[in-house]
Write a protein that holds these residues in place. Structure first.
Motif, mmCIF file in Angstrom:
data_model
loop_
_atom_site.group_PDB
_atom_site.id
_atom_site.type_symbol
_atom_site.label_atom_id
_atom_site.label_comp_id
_atom_site.label_asym_id
_atom_site.label_seq_id
_atom_site.Cartn_x
_atom_site.Cartn_y
_atom_site.Cartn_z
ATOM 1 N N LEU A 108 0.830 -1.205 0.000
ATOM 2 C CA LEU A 108 0.000 0.000 0.000
ATOM 3 C C LEU A 108 0.867 1.257 0.000
ATOM 4 O O LEU A 108 0.554 2.239 -0.686
ATOM 5 C CB LEU A 108 -0.944 0.002 1.205
ATOM 6 C CG LEU A 108 -2.065 -1.033 1.191
ATOM 7 C CD1 LEU A 108 -2.800 -1.045 2.530
ATOM 8 C CD2 LEU A 108 -3.028 -0.782 0.060
ATOM 9 N N HIS A 163 2.294 1.936 -3.497
ATOM 10 C CA HIS A 163 1.324 2.457 -4.464
ATOM 11 C C HIS A 163 0.733 3.797 -4.039
ATOM 12 O O HIS A 163 -0.156 4.323 -4.714
ATOM 13 C CB HIS A 163 0.215 1.436 -4.704
ATOM 14 C CG HIS A 163 0.723 0.144 -5.258
ATOM 15 N ND1 HIS A 163 1.352 0.058 -6.483
ATOM 16 C CD2 HIS A 163 0.706 -1.104 -4.758
ATOM 17 C CE1 HIS A 163 1.702 -1.192 -6.713
ATOM 18 N NE2 HIS A 163 1.328 -1.918 -5.680
ATOM 19 N N THR A 172 -1.179 4.461 -1.501
ATOM 20 C CA THR A 172 -2.539 4.357 -0.959
ATOM 21 C C THR A 172 -2.514 3.970 0.514
ATOM 22 O O THR A 172 -3.414 3.302 1.005
ATOM 23 C CB THR A 172 -3.354 3.321 -1.756
ATOM 24 O OG1 THR A 172 -2.680 2.063 -1.715
ATOM 25 C CG2 THR A 172 -3.548 3.768 -3.189
ATOM 26 N N THR A 181 -5.394 5.252 3.785
ATOM 27 C CA THR A 181 -6.766 4.867 3.481
ATOM 28 C C THR A 181 -7.261 3.923 4.574
ATOM 29 O O THR A 181 -6.477 3.426 5.386
ATOM 30 C CB THR A 181 -6.858 4.148 2.122
ATOM 31 O OG1 THR A 181 -6.097 2.936 2.193
ATOM 32 C CG2 THR A 181 -6.345 5.026 0.985
#
Length: 163
Positions: A73, A76, A78, A81
């Motif tokens: 994560l 990337h 992200t 979140t």
């Protein structure tokens, strides 16, 4: 976090997982058989303690897989979140389960008068594992709280940027 650093950490996690699987499949059964031969008076503990040890290691493997996913994560972009919070929750759960397994093993060994607690090295090792487990749980819980604050702050910034 740099992509190279994430790759290096994943290689390290992969090596740790390989060692853990080898310990589960080869080392633990071999040690259990050796202990049974050396101490036939406690042979009845071979199966339950072996199963608990394999499960405790499996909890460690689950924790490593959660960290692997969190690294993905982060790679990337992200990480901030709710998906990352779920992986941190899974990490905490695996740490709690693993620490609980160590506590159960310690309880079995100390309650059985024929084992003598497993000896000082085993007792100290289990105690150290439980202390480290509790420290990891508390540290990860604090990290989770900070992550949620960061996610909330990022969401607030996005809302104010839209206005």
């Amino acid at each position: 976090m740099r992509s190279e650093t994430i790759t290096e950490l994943k290689v390290l996690i992969g090596a740790m997982l390989a060692v853990a699987v080898a310990v589960q499949a080869v080392v633990l059964p071999m040690l259990a058989a050796e202990a049974e031969a050396s101490f036939p008076e406690v042979a009845y503990l071979r199966a339950p303690l072996t199963v608990l040890a394999v499960l405790a290691i499996a909890c460690g493997e689950a924790a490593l897989l959660c960290i692997w996913r969190l690294l993905s994560l982060a790679r990337h972009g992200t990480f901030l979140t709710n998906r990352s919070v779920r992986w941190v929750d899974a990490l905490i759960l695996s740490l709690v389960a693993g620490t609980g397994m160590l506590a159960v093993i310690s309880g079995i060994l100390t309650r059985d008068p024929q084992t003598g607690g497993g000896g000082p090295a085993v007792g100290l090792g289990l105690m150290a594992g439980m202390f480290l487990g509790v420290a990891a749980i508390l540290g990860t819980a604090v990290w989770r709280s900070r992550l949620q604050q960061s996610i909330g702050g990022a969401a607030t910034q996005q809302r104010s940027a839209r206005l």
